[in-house]
Design an enzyme around this catalytic site. Structure first.
Site, PDB file in Angstrom:
ATOM      1  N   TRP A   1      -1.544  40.113 -13.836  1.00 41.82           N
ATOM      2  CA  TRP A   1      -2.448  39.518 -12.687  1.00 41.82           C
ATOM      3  C   TRP A   1      -2.755  40.502 -11.585  1.00 41.82           C
ATOM      4  O   TRP A   1      -1.910  41.301 -11.270  1.00 41.82           O
ATOM      5  CB  TRP A   1      -1.681  38.306 -12.080  1.00 41.82           C
ATOM      6  CG  TRP A   1      -1.372  37.296 -12.894  1.00 41.82           C
ATOM      7  CD1 TRP A   1      -0.337  36.824 -13.778  1.00 41.82           C
ATOM      8  CD2 TRP A   1      -2.302  36.496 -13.828  1.00 41.82           C
ATOM      9  NE1 TRP A   1      -0.501  35.944 -14.716  1.00 41.82           N
ATOM     10  CE2 TRP A   1      -1.705  35.524 -14.848  1.00 41.82           C
ATOM     11  CE3 TRP A   1      -3.854  36.188 -13.636  1.00 41.82           C
ATOM     12  CZ2 TRP A   1      -2.150  34.535 -15.367  1.00 41.82           C
ATOM     13  CZ3 TRP A   1      -4.552  35.206 -14.432  1.00 41.82           C
ATOM     14  CH2 TRP A   1      -3.596  34.443 -15.512  1.00 41.82           C
ATOM     15  N   THR A   2      -3.872  40.620 -11.147  1.00 42.72           N
ATOM     16  CA  THR A   2      -4.305  41.724 -10.283  1.00 42.72           C
ATOM     17  C   THR A   2      -4.665  41.491  -8.945  1.00 42.72           C
ATOM     18  O   THR A   2      -5.302  42.518  -8.393  1.00 42.72           O
ATOM     19  CB  THR A   2      -5.460  42.544 -11.137  1.00 42.72           C
ATOM     20  OG1 THR A   2      -6.556  41.663 -11.215  1.00 42.72           O
ATOM     21  CG2 THR A   2      -5.277  43.070 -12.517  1.00 42.72           C
TER      22      THR A   2
ATOM     23  N   TRP B   1       4.256  29.624 -19.630  1.00 40.35           N
ATOM     24  CA  TRP B   1       4.643  30.873 -18.341  1.00 40.35           C
ATOM     25  C   TRP B   1       5.342  30.331 -17.233  1.00 40.35           C
ATOM     26  O   TRP B   1       6.024  30.946 -16.715  1.00 40.35           O
ATOM     27  CB  TRP B   1       3.120  30.763 -17.989  1.00 40.35           C
ATOM     28  CG  TRP B   1       2.354  29.860 -17.139  1.00 40.35           C
ATOM     29  CD1 TRP B   1       1.579  28.909 -17.651  1.00 40.35           C
ATOM     30  CD2 TRP B   1       2.433  29.989 -15.845  1.00 40.35           C
ATOM     31  NE1 TRP B   1       1.393  28.367 -16.536  1.00 40.35           N
ATOM     32  CE2 TRP B   1       1.762  28.800 -15.357  1.00 40.35           C
ATOM     33  CE3 TRP B   1       2.972  30.799 -14.603  1.00 40.35           C
ATOM     34  CZ2 TRP B   1       1.479  28.536 -14.009  1.00 40.35           C
ATOM     35  CZ3 TRP B   1       2.560  30.294 -13.465  1.00 40.35           C
ATOM     36  CH2 TRP B   1       2.198  29.192 -13.062  1.00 40.35           C
TER      37      TRP B   1
ATOM     38  N   ARG C   1      -9.740  38.974 -10.416  1.00 38.46           N
ATOM     39  CA  ARG C   1      -9.187  39.293  -8.940  1.00 38.46           C
ATOM     40  C   ARG C   1      -9.534  40.565  -8.423  1.00 38.46           C
ATOM     41  O   ARG C   1      -9.953  40.825  -7.615  1.00 38.46           O
ATOM     42  CB  ARG C   1      -7.705  39.260  -9.021  1.00 38.46           C
ATOM     43  CG  ARG C   1      -7.280  37.509  -8.463  1.00 38.46           C
ATOM     44  CD  ARG C   1      -7.720  36.513  -9.342  1.00 38.46           C
ATOM     45  NE  ARG C   1      -7.321  35.254  -9.213  1.00 38.46           N
ATOM     46  CZ  ARG C   1      -6.053  34.881  -9.825  1.00 38.46           C
ATOM     47  NH1 ARG C   1      -5.547  35.545 -10.751  1.00 38.46           N
ATOM     48  NH2 ARG C   1      -5.830  33.765  -9.669  1.00 38.46           N
TER      49      ARG C   1
ATOM     50  N   HIS D   1      -9.391  26.591 -11.195  1.00 37.28           N
ATOM     51  CA  HIS D   1      -9.539  28.123 -11.262  1.00 37.28           C
ATOM     52  C   HIS D   1     -11.051  28.454 -11.372  1.00 37.28           C
ATOM     53  O   HIS D   1     -11.508  29.327 -12.124  1.00 37.28           O
ATOM     54  CB  HIS D   1      -8.674  29.037 -12.223  1.00 37.28           C
ATOM     55  CG  HIS D   1      -7.239  29.198 -11.639  1.00 37.28           C
ATOM     56  ND1 HIS D   1      -6.889  29.862 -10.659  1.00 37.28           N
ATOM     57  CD2 HIS D   1      -6.286  28.461 -11.948  1.00 37.28           C
ATOM     58  CE1 HIS D   1      -5.670  29.662 -10.299  1.00 37.28           C
ATOM     59  NE2 HIS D   1      -5.095  28.856 -11.369  1.00 37.28           N
TER      60      HIS D   1
ATOM     61  N   TYR E   1       5.811  38.686 -16.496  1.00 37.23           N
ATOM     62  CA  TYR E   1       4.882  38.899 -15.478  1.00 37.23           C
ATOM     63  C   TYR E   1       5.134  40.236 -15.153  1.00 37.23           C
ATOM     64  O   TYR E   1       5.994  40.577 -14.100  1.00 37.23           O
ATOM     65  CB  TYR E   1       5.200  37.841 -14.390  1.00 37.23           C
ATOM     66  CG  TYR E   1       4.155  36.547 -14.886  1.00 37.23           C
ATOM     67  CD1 TYR E   1       4.174  36.129 -16.274  1.00 37.23           C
ATOM     68  CD2 TYR E   1       3.283  35.846 -13.973  1.00 37.23           C
ATOM     69  CE1 TYR E   1       3.378  35.194 -16.341  1.00 37.23           C
ATOM     70  CE2 TYR E   1       2.359  34.932 -14.141  1.00 37.23           C
ATOM     71  CZ  TYR E   1       2.422  34.430 -15.647  1.00 37.23           C
ATOM     72  OH  TYR E   1       1.695  33.330 -15.814  1.00 37.23           O
ATOM     73  N   PHE E   2       3.912  41.065 -15.429  1.00 35.55           N
ATOM     74  CA  PHE E   2       4.215  42.465 -14.820  1.00 35.55           C
ATOM     75  C   PHE E   2       3.494  42.793 -13.654  1.00 35.55           C
ATOM     76  O   PHE E   2       3.314  43.938 -13.053  1.00 35.55           O
ATOM     77  CB  PHE E   2       3.370  43.479 -16.030  1.00 35.55           C
ATOM     78  CG  PHE E   2       4.302  43.427 -17.449  1.00 35.55           C
ATOM     79  CD1 PHE E   2       5.559  42.862 -17.433  1.00 35.55           C
ATOM     80  CD2 PHE E   2       3.811  44.036 -18.498  1.00 35.55           C
ATOM     81  CE1 PHE E   2       6.431  42.876 -18.473  1.00 35.55           C
ATOM     82  CE2 PHE E   2       4.429  43.980 -19.754  1.00 35.55           C
ATOM     83  CZ  PHE E   2       5.725  43.265 -19.739  1.00 35.55           C
ATOM     84  N   ASP E   3       3.068  41.775 -12.840  1.00 38.56           N
ATOM     85  CA  ASP E   3       2.663  41.973 -11.562  1.00 38.56           C
ATOM     86  C   ASP E   3       3.751  41.852 -10.511  1.00 38.56           C
ATOM     87  O   ASP E   3       3.768  41.877  -9.308  1.00 38.56           O
ATOM     88  CB  ASP E   3       1.604  40.741 -11.054  1.00 38.56           C
ATOM     89  CG  ASP E   3       1.942  39.328 -11.391  1.00 38.56           C
ATOM     90  OD1 ASP E   3       2.958  39.091 -12.208  1.00 38.56           O
ATOM     91  OD2 ASP E   3       1.230  38.459 -10.798  1.00 38.56           O
TER      92      ASP E   3
ATOM     93  N   ASP F   1     -12.186  33.214 -12.756  1.00 42.61           N
ATOM     94  CA  ASP F   1     -11.340  32.738 -11.986  1.00 42.61           C
ATOM     95  C   ASP F   1     -11.696  32.378 -10.489  1.00 42.61           C
ATOM     96  O   ASP F   1     -13.034  32.747 -10.412  1.00 42.61           O
ATOM     97  CB  ASP F   1     -10.005  33.693 -11.894  1.00 42.61           C
ATOM     98  CG  ASP F   1      -8.615  33.082 -11.720  1.00 42.61           C
ATOM     99  OD1 ASP F   1      -8.525  32.077 -10.495  1.00 42.61           O
ATOM    100  OD2 ASP F   1      -7.870  33.047 -12.299  1.00 42.61           O
TER     101      ASP F   1
ATOM    102  N   ASP G   1      -4.360  25.837 -16.422  1.00 41.08           N
ATOM    103  CA  ASP G   1      -3.195  25.968 -15.174  1.00 41.08           C
ATOM    104  C   ASP G   1      -3.614  25.592 -13.874  1.00 41.08           C
ATOM    105  O   ASP G   1      -4.844  25.445 -13.506  1.00 41.08           O
ATOM    106  CB  ASP G   1      -2.622  27.427 -15.331  1.00 41.08           C
ATOM    107  CG  ASP G   1      -3.710  28.295 -14.953  1.00 41.08           C
ATOM    108  OD1 ASP G   1      -4.847  28.185 -15.367  1.00 41.08           O
ATOM    109  OD2 ASP G   1      -3.477  29.312 -14.186  1.00 41.08           O
ATOM    110  N   GLU G   2      -2.466  25.057 -13.126  1.00 40.92           N
ATOM    111  CA  GLU G   2      -2.562  24.946 -11.835  1.00 40.92           C
ATOM    112  C   GLU G   2      -3.867  24.124 -11.344  1.00 40.92           C
ATOM    113  O   GLU G   2      -4.627  24.725 -10.621  1.00 40.92           O
ATOM    114  CB  GLU G   2      -2.676  26.407 -10.932  1.00 40.92           C
ATOM    115  CG  GLU G   2      -1.476  27.191 -11.203  1.00 40.92           C
ATOM    116  CD  GLU G   2      -1.210  28.337 -10.706  1.00 40.92           C
ATOM    117  OE1 GLU G   2      -0.280  28.990 -10.299  1.00 40.92           O
ATOM    118  OE2 GLU G   2      -2.393  29.212 -10.957  1.00 40.92           O
TER     119      GLU G   2
END
Ligand code: ACM
Length: 534
Positions: free
Chosen positions: A472-473, A397, A168, A268, A422-424, A197, A330-331
């Site tokens: 996640w950025t 997660w 990202r 992704h 989650y540190f976002d 991604d 994922d997703e």
């Protein structure tokens, strides 16, 4: 009389324990060691100090320590190859013997005239030196006094991880090294490198140059909150060459950090498909994502896609020496698969009742491809849906349920539930914080996390390899912002994955962190001051 002696003994003991705790509180050690007994006096490190190692397997660690002292304090202790000269003060690193050695275990004894480090593996020496580094006076020069003490220490979990999303937003190799160094200073040992991604493919793959020529660049990026749906038109991108990756892998290995590369599939995958649309089911041309979120463009479970991914994973496997390759999982939106006659045919041929089974078919095939290369897959907990591939490890997660289910099926697990890891997420009142994705995960909440769920039996709990913090950025536009979001929550997580459960104590941690902050200031780390209420 007996009762009286007992009371007296208890008083002496509690005074001793009390003073140990007070002193430990006054040491800026993070994570706190399993055992730390204080003594009186100091050892002073200076140019006159000698360093002696009795086993060559520890040489790299001593080089690291010498470089640290030289670049941070302009001090160069003398490394002597024979036993230290009598009557001089010295640091000795010895091969140590432990009952039931745990990887990373060490002893550190600081006396007024010598420091003895004992470990049976180089990682133990490295961690002893990290403890010693944290004990150094932050603003010392010429001679550095460290307190006399005796530490016995070993980690609780073998996976002490931090993740960084370099898709990202892209971060320089210098920053990736700084991040790894930050982790290692807290005795963390797994760097999960999110390299691909929808918004950018960041790893050079020689067989498929378009992955970076096209997939590493987007025409613009989302700006501001997601709800505004605003975009700039500033071209954005970057990627790591294989030479740069090798250099980072080597650097991490010196710091006893293993890198787990993540190559996202089957979802992704927009950036990869922008480069090679033939690996989607529709084959339609598409562009590298500018918007955050989840895209419908996914890899098609076709033979030529598996050949492509096999080639990509061969290069990835040869670059990263660790056991695991993270394959995402994922997703995965199933829209394209649902529209594809090819996918319907596979479903029918295999008797699949739903698209999760097709997803599982995809992951099982990849698991085999990776296994043949001598590696193992790890994936986000969606890889449980439709049936877990053999030998797959799971990263839980969406909560802890995926981790519990995987451990009960005898699969290894890394816990990283969003609410704690989650540190976002915001770490203080969103009104006073820079824009973030949402959520609310304070330092105290991170610290409160217990990675091994109560509902597991003793045997099942052995599958919990540890825990990991994810960064996640989408809303971290530069490395300063990454430091702000990661620190000090990384330090809290580092303590959780190191110390025995019964030793966790938030107040005590917070006091140590408040002292440790001076070291962060000295290193210029842009941690969140809001974690300290200012
Ligand atoms: C994830 O946060 N999508 C693993």
């Amino acid at each position: 009389m007996i009762r009286y002696s007992f009371i007296l003994l208890s008083l002496i003991l509690s005074a001793f324990i009390g003073s140990t705790q007070t002193l430990q509180k006054n040491l800026a050690l993070i994570p706190i060691p399993v055992e730390c007994k204080m003594a009186s006096g100091n050892f002073t490190i200076s140019n006159a100090t000698q360093i002696f190692i009795s086993n060559p397997i520890f040489e790299k660690e001593i080089v690291y320590f010498q470089n640290y002292l030289k670049s941070n304090y302009q001090i160069s202790p003398l490394w002597v190859k024979k036993a230290p000269i009598k009557n001089s003060s010295y640091i000795e690193v010895r091969f140590g013997v432990f009952k039931d050695t745990i990887e990373g275990q060490y002893r550190l004894n600081i006396n007024s005239n010598k420091i003895i480090i004992e470990a049976s593996e180089a990682s133990g020496v490295f961690y002893a030196l990290q403890s010693l580094i944290q004990l150094l006076p932050v603003n010392g020069k010429v001679s550095l006094a460290v307190p006399c003490l005796a530490i016995e220490d070993f980690p609780r979990y073998k996976w002490r991880g931090m993740h960084l999303d370099c898709s990202r937003h892209f971060f320089s190799t210098a920053f990736v090294k700084k991040y790894i160094e930050m982790m290692a200073s807290y005795k963390m040992n797994v760097f999960h490198w999110h390299l691909t991604d929808d918004q950018g493919w960041r790893i050079e793959i020689k067989h498929y140059p378009m992955l970076t020529e096209v997939g590493a660049w987007r025409k613009g990026s989302m700006v501001g909150p997601y709800a505004d749906q605003k975009f700039d038109s500033i071209p954005y991108g970057g990627f790591y060459t294989q030479e740069e990756i090798k250099d980072i892998v080597e650097y991490a290995s010196m710091l006893h950090v293993t890198i787990v590369p993540e190559i996202e599939m089957p979802g992704h995958a927009l950036a990869a498909l922008a480069a090679y649309p033939e690996f989607s089911c529709s084959g339609n041309p598409c562009e590298v994502g500018m918007k955050w979120g989840v895209e419908t463009n996914v890899f098609c479970p076709a033979e030529h896609t598996f050949t492509f991914l096999d080639d990509v994973l061969s290069e990835v496997a040869s670059l990263f020496p660790g056991k695991y390759i993270h394959i995402g999982g994922d997703e995965v939106l199933k829209d394209e698969w649902e529209k594809s006659p090819f996918c319907q045919q596979i479903m029918q041929n295999n008797g699949f009742k739903n698209y999760n089974e097709l997803q599982s078919f995809f992951i099982k095939r990849i698991e085999y491809i990776v296994r043949i290369k001598g590696k193992s897959i790890i994936g986000w907990d969606e890889i449980l849906d439709g049936g877990l591939a053999p030998n797959a490890a799971v990263m839980s997660w969406r909560g802890i349920e995926g981790g519990i289910a995987a451990a009960k099926q005898n699969h290894d697990v890394v816990m990283t539930p969003g609410a704690f890891c989650y540190f976002d997420h915001y770490q203080a009142d969103p009104k006073t914080e820079p824009l973030a994705i949402g959520g609310f995960t304070t330092l105290e909440k991170v610290y409160s996390y217990e990675p091994t769920p109560d509902s597991l039996s003793v045997e099942e709990a052995k599958h919990i390899m540890g825990a990991q913090g994810n960064v996640w950025t989408e809303y971290m536009y530069n490395s300063d912002q990454v430091e702000y979001m990661a620190m000090p929550r990384m330090a809290a997580l580092a303590e959780i994955v190191w110390v025995p459960k019964e030793k966790k104590n938030y107040q005590n941690f917070y006091q140590r962190l408040s002292l440790h902050r001076k070291l962060l200031d000295r290193k210029g780390i842009k941690y969140a001051k809001s974690a300290f209420g200012k």
